[in-house]
Structure formats: structure tokens, C-alpha cells
Design a protein around this motif. Structure first.
Motif, mmCIF file in Angstrom:
data_model
loop_
_atom_site.group_PDB
_atom_site.id
_atom_site.type_symbol
_atom_site.label_atom_id
_atom_site.label_comp_id
_atom_site.label_asym_id
_atom_site.label_seq_id
_atom_site.Cartn_x
_atom_site.Cartn_y
_atom_site.Cartn_z
ATOM 1 N N SER A 67 -6.235 -0.709 6.325
ATOM 2 C CA SER A 67 -6.115 -1.306 5.089
ATOM 3 C C SER A 67 -5.705 -2.692 5.053
ATOM 4 O O SER A 67 -5.690 -3.326 3.940
ATOM 5 N N GLY A 68 -5.400 -3.608 6.276
ATOM 6 C CA GLY A 68 -4.930 -4.746 6.035
ATOM 7 C C GLY A 68 -6.125 -5.840 6.657
ATOM 8 O O GLY A 68 -5.740 -6.791 7.033
ATOM 9 N N TYR A 71 -5.215 -6.548 10.371
ATOM 10 C CA TYR A 71 -3.814 -6.941 10.474
ATOM 11 C C TYR A 71 -3.014 -5.780 10.334
ATOM 12 O O TYR A 71 -3.023 -4.873 9.344
ATOM 13 N N ASP A 72 -2.086 -5.442 11.304
ATOM 14 C CA ASP A 72 -1.209 -4.168 11.084
ATOM 15 C C ASP A 72 -0.008 -4.366 11.698
ATOM 16 O O ASP A 72 0.225 -5.291 12.914
ATOM 17 N N ASP A 132 4.247 5.566 3.917
ATOM 18 C CA ASP A 132 3.175 5.053 4.449
ATOM 19 C C ASP A 132 2.818 5.634 5.753
ATOM 20 O O ASP A 132 1.607 5.941 5.856
ATOM 21 N N SER A 162 3.764 -0.260 5.466
ATOM 22 C CA SER A 162 3.123 -0.118 6.655
ATOM 23 C C SER A 162 3.763 -1.326 7.512
ATOM 24 O O SER A 162 3.910 -1.136 8.932
ATOM 25 N N ASN A 163 4.663 -2.356 6.935
ATOM 26 C CA ASN A 163 5.082 -3.527 7.725
ATOM 27 C C ASN A 163 6.609 -3.183 7.931
ATOM 28 O O ASN A 163 7.292 -2.328 7.383
ATOM 29 N N SER A 188 6.938 -3.863 2.890
ATOM 30 C CA SER A 188 6.546 -4.695 1.562
ATOM 31 C C SER A 188 6.961 -6.227 1.894
ATOM 32 O O SER A 188 6.717 -6.880 2.918
ATOM 33 N N LYS A 457 -5.418 -9.845 14.213
ATOM 34 C CA LYS A 457 -6.080 -8.463 13.949
ATOM 35 C C LYS A 457 -6.171 -7.575 15.167
ATOM 36 O O LYS A 457 -6.628 -7.984 16.242
#
Length: 471
Positions: A67-68, A71-72, A132, A162-163, A188, A457
Motif C-alpha cells: 500500500s505504500g 515503503y513499509d 491495520d 501501518s507505521n 498515522s 522500499k
């Protein structure tokens, strides 16, 4: 501060994104080995001039980078070896679990507006469905045949975004012998639900876990709050600190008969901060729950508070409104005034901070703090007794392509804030980007290791190199 120059000596290259760098001695061995955990779920160790797989849990890791745009901040986030690992073979993992992807806690991106109170205090509702992913903390054992085996799960944590899950998130305290877990604020930006200051929320805390206590629960329920845990697990937990945004772990530096604790808080818009403290009084989770049930303010004397979300380092958390014609006149508005007031005297001041934009010629503009480690060796005398930290990517325009940065500071005997100095390196990365993604040390803190990746990434594979920071 003294200007320091170091060499980066490559140890291993062409690996996936390294998240944890630690050393230990394998049972029956006599050599301290470097262990490298990658975000995608591999753990390697170095020895006899080569690299060998210790454990591969890639099938257990959530699918990363979907989804990013690659990047995750999820994946394999923590690895810690029990202080008696040589004798008992126990080690601990923190990772994001495969097959647990949810829709997220909010349907739209969070943008607080200081002029609109409705945007400042959203609630995380329907937590069983609006999340998430799930993170887990597990205990493993290295069997006599050399094969690792999972023994039990210590925690299952539902994460809203996610973060900000923490990274290098597991470390053992040499003072208490307990496993220390650092949890991010849930993600977020701007901590939408103010989880980091809520005593019942597991997000945004530094937690001690007494892994020596038997709980007889091998697969605990998935939770977000301390009072949702079974009583036997509550009794194993104490809270060291709150007000955490996102941390690259906690580290300990022996100072005579006590330890200085270092913890870095990744910033929002303005500043990255490194904190230090010696004395603290952990609060048993059972006491926090009892106070909550009785609607009393718990005794938090001695509990460390880093101030987030009201404070970003030493500054009230602010939103920046760009003045396109003159960036020097950018407007900064306090985002959470009430939280600034409430935590103004409870929080601790950073040991040092560095800004995302800094015009001073001997400083740098940073992106995100990725490691904080004491150095007690004599090989680099100018750094002996200092604390070294690293940033993902220097932002001041001097580096093309992108390159991270090393710096150092020292704890002061008067506990006041200190300045920092950039550490110069001689390594030529050529045309390849070099994001500094991890910092590690050996058992006696006489060596430093740096993890570098050619991309941010996680879906770009085999671009990682681990260096030893040498004189």
C-alpha cells in the motif's frame, strides 16, 4: 565538540533491509557473532568469514510494501537474546503477522486542524475490525540440534495504522534482567487518538516484561489496552515510560554502579530527539489498571514521559504552514495546546536534538532517527564514552544521491542538554543511494555496526550492506 572521522568497513553486502544488528555467543561456541535481522523476516549470523542463516520466518511476516509504493514500517522489527542465551538458548522476536491485514483505524488520512476541535480528538472505535495489522512478541528456543523452535507468544497487539510500530524494539535490561519492548504510538501522524499519553494503551510506551514468570498462556488474546490482557500477563508487565512517538529501541551504558538509558524519539515535522535518563520507577500494569477502575490518577512519580503528542522533543508540537514566497517566514501553530500544558512539567528534556532543517554549517538537516548506541571502545578514542546516533537520510542538499549521516553526543553530569557533532565518514557509495537504516553494537559496546540500504522500499531486494564503524 571534537570533529571525528571514521572508516566504514563492509562486512556483508547484497542482503535485504537490515532492521536489527546484535551480537551474542551461540551455545557451545566461544566466538561472539554478529546477528543481522532483515525486515522481510531473515536472521543471519556472521562467522568463519561467511554468512549463515540462523532463522527464516518470511512466511510468518505480513506482505510488505503493497500500500505504500514499496515503503513499509512493518515486518521483523525486534530481536533480543536472553542474558543466559548461551545456557538456555532463549531469544525473542517482534514482528507483524502474515494474514492480519485490516482496513486501518480511519477511513481517510488524518489531518489535525488546530482551529477545528472535531479534528483534534477522533476516537479509535470498532477496534476488532478497524485496525491495520497485528504485531506479535514471541519466545523462541535454539534446540540442541541447532534448530530454532517457537515456544510461546508473549503478546499479540492490534495496531491502528501501518507505521510507528517500533524498530530494534526488543532489548534486555542489564539492570533488571527483563525484556524491554518499545512500542510506537500506533502510526498515522500526530498520534490521532493520543494513545501515547493514555495509561491504558499499549501504544506509545516502553514496557518491561518479566519473561521468567510463567503465565501458562501460550497464545494470548489480541489486544490494544493493558486491561484487556489476562491477569497472569498483566502481572509480568511494568511501564517504564510513555509519550513515545516511534523509537529505535533503548540502549544502556554502564556508568560506575548504574546505567544511563538512551532512547531516541523520531520526530513529526521539526526535530529528532535523543533522551537520556538514569533513575526511573517502573509502574506495574496492575497498579495502572486498579487506578483506572477506581478513576484515580495513578502515582507516576519516577515514570519517564517523553511528552509526545503535546511535545516534539523540546518544542510544542506544531503544524507548519509554508510561506512560499519566503520560507524563513513559515508559520508554526501549536497543534495540541491542552496537551502541551498538561505534560509541560511531567516530561523530560532531550539530551540533544537535531532539526529537519538546519542552516548551521557544522550541522545537518535530518529525516528520521534510526539508531542510538553508546560506544565504550578505545579504538576511536574521540568517541569513547559517547552515544552515537544515525539518521536515515541527510536533507541539507549536500549529498547527491541520498546518504544518511552519523553523529554523536555525550550525557552531561549535570543532566543538562548537550550539543552534537557530525561524524565524518570516508566511504564512497558512488551513484548508489545509502539510507542509514540500523545501528548496532557488540556485547561490551566496543564496536559499532551500521546497516545501510540502497532504497527506502522494502520491495527493492538485496540492496543492503552492513559495515563496521572503524578508526
Amino acid at each position: 565538540m571534537i570533529k571525528v572521522k571514521v572508516h566504514l568497513r563492509p562486512i556483508v553486502s547484497k542482503i535485504n533491509l537490515p532492521t536489527v544488528l546484535k551480537t551474542t555467543i551461540l551455545p557451545g561456541d566461544s566466538t561472539e557473532r554478529l546477528f543481522i535481522a532483515t525486515q522481510v523476516g531473515e536472521i543471519f549470523h556472521m562467522g568463519n568469514g561467511g554468512i549463515k542463516t540462523f532463522l527464516d520466518i518470511r512466511p510468518r511476516i505480513i506482505k510488505l510494501g503493497d500500500s505504500g509504493g514499496g515503503y513499509d514500517e512493518r515486518g521483523l522489527l525486534g530481536l533480543a537474546f536472553h542474558p543466559e542465551f548461551y545456557y538456555n538458548g532463549l531469544f525473542y522476536l517482534h514482528y507483524s503477522v502474515a494474514g492480519t491485514q485490516g482496513p486501518g483505524a480511519l477511513s481517510e488520512p488524518f489531518h489535525p486542524d488546530p482551529c477545528d476541535s472535531k479534528t483534534l480528538h477522533p476516537r479509535w472505535t470498532n477496534r476488532e475490525t478497524q485496525y491495520d495489522h497485528i504485531d506479535t512478541v514471541e519466545e523462541w528456543i535454539l534446540q540442541p540440534n541447532g534448530q530454532p523452535l517457537k515456544r510461546r507468544t508473549l503478546l499479540n497487539l492490534r495496531r491502528p495504522f501501518s507505521n510507528h510500530n517500533g524498530f530494534n524494539s526488543l532489548n534486555f535490561s542489564p539492570e533488571t534482567g527483563k525484556l524491554v519492548l518499545t512500542t510506537g504510538d500506533g502510526g498515522s501522524g500526530y498520534d490521532p487518538f493520543n494513545l501515547s499519553q493514555d495509561d491504558m494503551e499499549i501504544c506509545g510506551k516502553i514496557i518491561e516484561m518479566d519473561v521468567g514468570k510463567a503465565t501458562s498462556i501460550h497464545n494470548p488474546p489480541v489486544v490494544t489496552r493493558f486491561n484487556e490482557l489476562p491477569a497472569s500477563i498483566q502481572e509480568t508487565l511494568t511501564v517504564i515510560a510513555k509519550g513515545v512517538r516511534n523509537m529505535p529501541g533503548i540502549s544502556f551504558q554502564r556508568y560506575y554502579h548504574q546505567y544511563i538509558k538512551y532512547a531516541g524519539n523520531v520526530g513529526q515535522d521539526l526535530v529528532e530527539s535523543i533522551f537520556s535518563f538514569v533513575h526511573y520507577k517502573p509502574i506495574p500494569v496492575t497498579q495502572l489498571i486498579q487506578a483506572s477502575l477506581m478513576r484515580l490518577e495513578p502515582d507516576q512519580e519516577g515514570c519517564i514521559n517523553f511528552g509526545w503528542r503535546g511535545w516534539e522533543g523540546a518544542f510544542p508540537t506544531s503544524m507548519v504552514r509554508a510561506c512560499s514566497e519566503n520560507p524563513d517566514l513559515d508559520e508554526k501553530t501549536i497543534t495540541y495546546y491542552n496537551e502541551v500544558i498538561q505534560t509541560s512539567v511531567r516530561r523530560i528534556q532531550p539530551l540533544t536534538s537535531y532539526f529537519h532543517n538546519d542552516p548551521r554549517p557544522d550541522k545537518f538537516g535530518g529525516t528520521a532517527l534510526t539508531g542510538v548506541q553508546p560506544y565504550m571502545g578505545n579504538g576511536i578514542p574521540a568517541l569513547t564514552g559517547s552515544v552515537v546516533f544515525t539518521d536515515l537520510a541527510r536533507k541539507d542538499g549536500f549529498q547527491t544521491p541520498v546518504q544518511g549521516v552519523l553523529a554523536y553526543t555525550r550525557a552531561r553530569t549535570d543532566c543538562k542538554p548537550n550539543d552534537f557533532s557530525v561524524i565524518e565518514t570516508n566511504y564512497n557509495f558512488g551513484s548508489q543511494s545509502a539510507y542509514y537504516v540500523a545501528l548496532g553494537t557488540n556485547l561490551d559496546q566496543t564496536k559499532l555496526y551500521l546497516g545501510v540500504y540502497g532504497s527506502i522500499k522494502v520491495t527493492d531486494f538485496n540492496q543492503g550492506t552492513v559495515f563496521e564503524i572503524a578508526p
